[in-house]
Design a protein around this motif. Structure first.
Motif, PDB file in Angstrom:
ATOM      1  N   TYR A  66     -90.116  40.944 -96.308  1.00  0.00           N
ATOM      2  CA  TYR A  66     -89.798  41.136 -94.893  1.00  0.00           C
ATOM      3  C   TYR A  66     -89.509  39.789 -94.257  1.00  0.00           C
ATOM      4  CZ  TYR A  66     -91.775  45.688 -95.706  1.00  0.00           C
ATOM      5  OH  TYR A  66     -92.016  46.925 -96.226  1.00  0.00           O
ATOM      6  N   GLN A  67     -88.680  39.833 -93.236  1.00  0.00           N
ATOM      7  CA  GLN A  67     -88.447  38.656 -92.413  1.00  0.00           C
ATOM      8  C   GLN A  67     -88.455  39.102 -90.958  1.00  0.00           C
ATOM      9  OE1 GLN A  67     -84.045  37.422 -91.979  1.00  0.00           O
ATOM     10  NE2 GLN A  67     -84.253  38.003 -94.134  1.00  0.00           N
ATOM     11  N   VAL A  68     -88.534  38.134 -90.076  1.00  0.00           N
ATOM     12  CA  VAL A  68     -88.573  38.453 -88.656  1.00  0.00           C
ATOM     13  C   VAL A  68     -87.371  37.837 -87.965  1.00  0.00           C
ATOM     14  CG1 VAL A  68     -90.074  36.489 -88.084  1.00  0.00           C
ATOM     15  CG2 VAL A  68     -90.052  38.485 -86.605  1.00  0.00           C
ATOM     16  N   ALA A  69     -86.728  38.648 -87.123  1.00  0.00           N
ATOM     17  CA  ALA A  69     -85.671  38.161 -86.230  1.00  0.00           C
ATOM     18  C   ALA A  69     -86.256  38.211 -84.823  1.00  0.00           C
ATOM     19  CB  ALA A  69     -84.423  39.026 -86.331  1.00  0.00           C
ATOM     20  N   THR A  70     -85.773  37.340 -83.954  1.00  0.00           N
ATOM     21  CA  THR A  70     -86.436  37.176 -82.661  1.00  0.00           C
ATOM     22  C   THR A  70     -85.477  37.386 -81.492  1.00  0.00           C
ATOM     23  OG1 THR A  70     -86.047  34.793 -82.849  1.00  0.00           O
ATOM     24  CG2 THR A  70     -88.171  35.619 -83.621  1.00  0.00           C
ATOM     25  N   PHE A  71     -86.022  38.035 -80.453  1.00  0.00           N
ATOM     26  CA  PHE A  71     -85.279  38.338 -79.236  1.00  0.00           C
ATOM     27  C   PHE A  71     -86.220  38.178 -78.047  1.00  0.00           C
ATOM     28  CE2 PHE A  71     -83.564  40.736 -82.758  1.00  0.00           C
ATOM     29  CZ  PHE A  71     -82.214  40.437 -82.692  1.00  0.00           C
ATOM     30  N   TYR A  87     -87.333  42.637 -73.281  1.00  0.00           N
ATOM     31  CA  TYR A  87     -88.733  42.223 -73.468  1.00  0.00           C
ATOM     32  C   TYR A  87     -88.778  41.300 -74.684  1.00  0.00           C
ATOM     33  CZ  TYR A  87     -89.409  46.455 -70.725  1.00  0.00           C
ATOM     34  OH  TYR A  87     -89.329  47.406 -69.745  1.00  0.00           O
ATOM     35  N   PRO A  88     -89.853  40.538 -74.842  1.00  0.00           N
ATOM     36  CA  PRO A  88     -90.023  39.827 -76.116  1.00  0.00           C
ATOM     37  C   PRO A  88     -90.087  40.849 -77.259  1.00  0.00           C
ATOM     38  CG  PRO A  88     -91.536  38.976 -74.454  1.00  0.00           C
ATOM     39  CD  PRO A  88     -90.926  40.227 -73.886  1.00  0.00           C
ATOM     40  N   ILE A  89     -89.335  40.592 -78.312  1.00  0.00           N
ATOM     41  CA  ILE A  89     -89.273  41.521 -79.446  1.00  0.00           C
ATOM     42  C   ILE A  89     -89.334  40.726 -80.746  1.00  0.00           C
ATOM     43  CG2 ILE A  89     -87.810  43.177 -80.709  1.00  0.00           C
ATOM     44  CD1 ILE A  89     -86.623  44.043 -78.025  1.00  0.00           C
ATOM     45  N   PHE A  90     -90.131  41.247 -81.687  1.00  0.00           N
ATOM     46  CA  PHE A  90     -90.140  40.743 -83.053  1.00  0.00           C
ATOM     47  C   PHE A  90     -89.541  41.846 -83.920  1.00  0.00           C
ATOM     48  CE2 PHE A  90     -93.602  38.485 -80.960  1.00  0.00           C
ATOM     49  CZ  PHE A  90     -93.270  37.179 -81.261  1.00  0.00           C
ATOM     50  N   HIS A  91     -88.408  41.550 -84.535  1.00  0.00           N
ATOM     51  CA  HIS A  91     -87.695  42.527 -85.351  1.00  0.00           C
ATOM     52  C   HIS A  91     -88.100  42.326 -86.807  1.00  0.00           C
ATOM     53  CE1 HIS A  91     -83.488  44.021 -86.848  1.00  0.00           C
ATOM     54  NE2 HIS A  91     -84.468  44.817 -87.201  1.00  0.00           N
ATOM     55  N   LEU A  92     -88.801  43.292 -87.358  1.00  0.00           N
ATOM     56  CA  LEU A  92     -89.267  43.240 -88.741  1.00  0.00           C
ATOM     57  C   LEU A  92     -88.205  43.874 -89.630  1.00  0.00           C
ATOM     58  CD1 LEU A  92     -92.954  44.376 -88.066  1.00  0.00           C
ATOM     59  CD2 LEU A  92     -92.020  42.037 -88.100  1.00  0.00           C
ATOM     60  N   ILE A  93     -87.665  43.082 -90.541  1.00  0.00           N
ATOM     61  CA  ILE A  93     -86.508  43.475 -91.338  1.00  0.00           C
ATOM     62  C   ILE A  93     -86.872  43.499 -92.820  1.00  0.00           C
ATOM     63  CG2 ILE A  93     -84.135  42.849 -91.968  1.00  0.00           C
ATOM     64  CD1 ILE A  93     -84.076  41.187 -89.346  1.00  0.00           C
ATOM     65  N   ARG A  94     -86.477  44.562 -93.491  1.00  0.00           N
ATOM     66  CA  ARG A  94     -86.619  44.621 -94.956  1.00  0.00           C
ATOM     67  C   ARG A  94     -85.533  43.740 -95.563  1.00  0.00           C
ATOM     68  NH1 ARG A  94     -89.362  49.573 -96.808  1.00  0.00           N
ATOM     69  NH2 ARG A  94     -89.667  50.962 -95.018  1.00  0.00           N
ATOM     70  N   GLU A  95     -85.926  42.724 -96.284  1.00  0.00           N
ATOM     71  CA  GLU A  95     -84.943  41.805 -96.861  1.00  0.00           C
ATOM     72  C   GLU A  95     -84.035  42.492 -97.873  1.00  0.00           C
ATOM     73  OE1 GLU A  95     -85.977  37.906 -98.073  1.00  0.00           O
ATOM     74  OE2 GLU A  95     -87.113  37.516 -96.249  1.00  0.00           O
ATOM     75  N   GLU A  96     -84.563  43.400 -98.651  1.00  0.00           N
ATOM     76  CA  GLU A  96     -83.752  44.088 -99.658  1.00  0.00           C
ATOM     77  C   GLU A  96     -82.610  44.860 -99.000  1.00  0.00           C
ATOM     78  OE1 GLU A  96     -84.546  47.772-102.594  1.00  0.00           O
ATOM     79  OE2 GLU A  96     -85.900  46.066-102.891  1.00  0.00           O
ATOM     80  N   GLY A  97     -82.907  45.562 -97.913  1.00  0.00           N
ATOM     81  CA  GLY A  97     -81.870  46.308 -97.197  1.00  0.00           C
ATOM     82  C   GLY A  97     -80.838  45.386 -96.579  1.00  0.00           C
ATOM     83  N   LEU A  98     -81.297  44.265 -96.047  1.00  0.00           N
ATOM     84  CA  LEU A  98     -80.380  43.289 -95.455  1.00  0.00           C
ATOM     85  C   LEU A  98     -79.470  42.693 -96.533  1.00  0.00           C
ATOM     86  CD1 LEU A  98     -79.430  41.677 -92.990  1.00  0.00           C
ATOM     87  CD2 LEU A  98     -81.262  40.041 -93.475  1.00  0.00           C
ATOM     88  N   GLU A  99     -80.044  42.337 -97.664  1.00  0.00           N
ATOM     89  CA  GLU A  99     -79.246  41.773 -98.755  1.00  0.00           C
ATOM     90  C   GLU A  99     -78.206  42.782 -99.248  1.00  0.00           C
ATOM     91  OE1 GLU A  99     -82.169  40.490-101.614  1.00  0.00           O
ATOM     92  OE2 GLU A  99     -82.829  38.843-100.324  1.00  0.00           O
TER      93      GLU A  99
END
Length: 187
Positions: free
Chosen positions: A110-115, A138-150
């Motif tokens: 997992y990785q985090v993207a920020t907003f 609002y402040p948001i932490f986006h939790l991303i599955r790296e495998e899906g992103l790749e």
């Protein structure tokens, strides 16, 4: 005081509107439309008012992602309405989220993207249009599955061009477009 269910519904509606009109509508993330269409994006509104509680909420969402099949839940937006309103505080907290991912041995999974409503890239002025690419209600932490992103990146020509394309896109917005798409920026 916890965020009431009614407030959570309102907050969720604001985030859904941002996701549909800004992230997907402006195509800032070319990978967001499909999971949104398939109801695979979770919006989790955190009640946290302190760092420890927020880390606990983020860990809970990571555990839910871990235990849920990707075709049911691809990604999670952890929304933080009760704290981290100051962008500098938010920016410092990102280190804690990344440390949590590492501590839980989820690095590379997992990785985090920020907003954030006041997102400002290093070297930018607060009013630079480029910052709109990462501004949210609002402040948001986006939790991303790296495998899906790749996997998505393999099917996308020139993924390294996405940031520049996004910057060009937001720089072309008129003031009325900005007011319509980012009503939470008008203070």
């Amino acid at each position: 005081m916890n965020v009431s269910p009614k407030d959570k519904d309102t907050i969720t509606a604001h985030v859904e509107q941002w996701l549909q009109q800004v992230v997907i509508g402006l195509n800032l993330c070319p990978f967001a439309a499909k999971p949104a269409r398939n109801n695979q994006i979770k919006i989790a509104v955190s009640d946290a008012k302190d760092e420890e509680s927020l880390l606990s909420d983020i860990l809970q969402q990571l555990n839910i992602l871990q235990s849920t099949a990707e075709d049911e839940l691809e990604t999670t937006l952890v929304v933080v309405p009760n704290m981290l309103a100051d962008f500098d505080d938010y920016n410092l907290f990102i280190t804690w989220v990344e440390a949590l991912i590492k501590q839980e041995q989820l690095e590379g999974i997992y990785q985090v993207a920020t907003f954030h409503p006041d997102y400002c890239f290093a070297g930018n002025q607060p009013d630079d249009a480029d910052n709109l690419t990462n501004r949210s209600p609002y402040p948001i932490f986006h939790l991303i599955r790296e495998e899906g992103l790749e996997r998505a990146l393999r099917h996308f020509p020139n993924p390294e061009s996405i940031p520049e394309t996004n910057i060009n896109r937001v720089n072309q917005l008129s003031q009325s477009d900005i007011a319509r798409l980012f009503p939470y920026l008008v203070r």
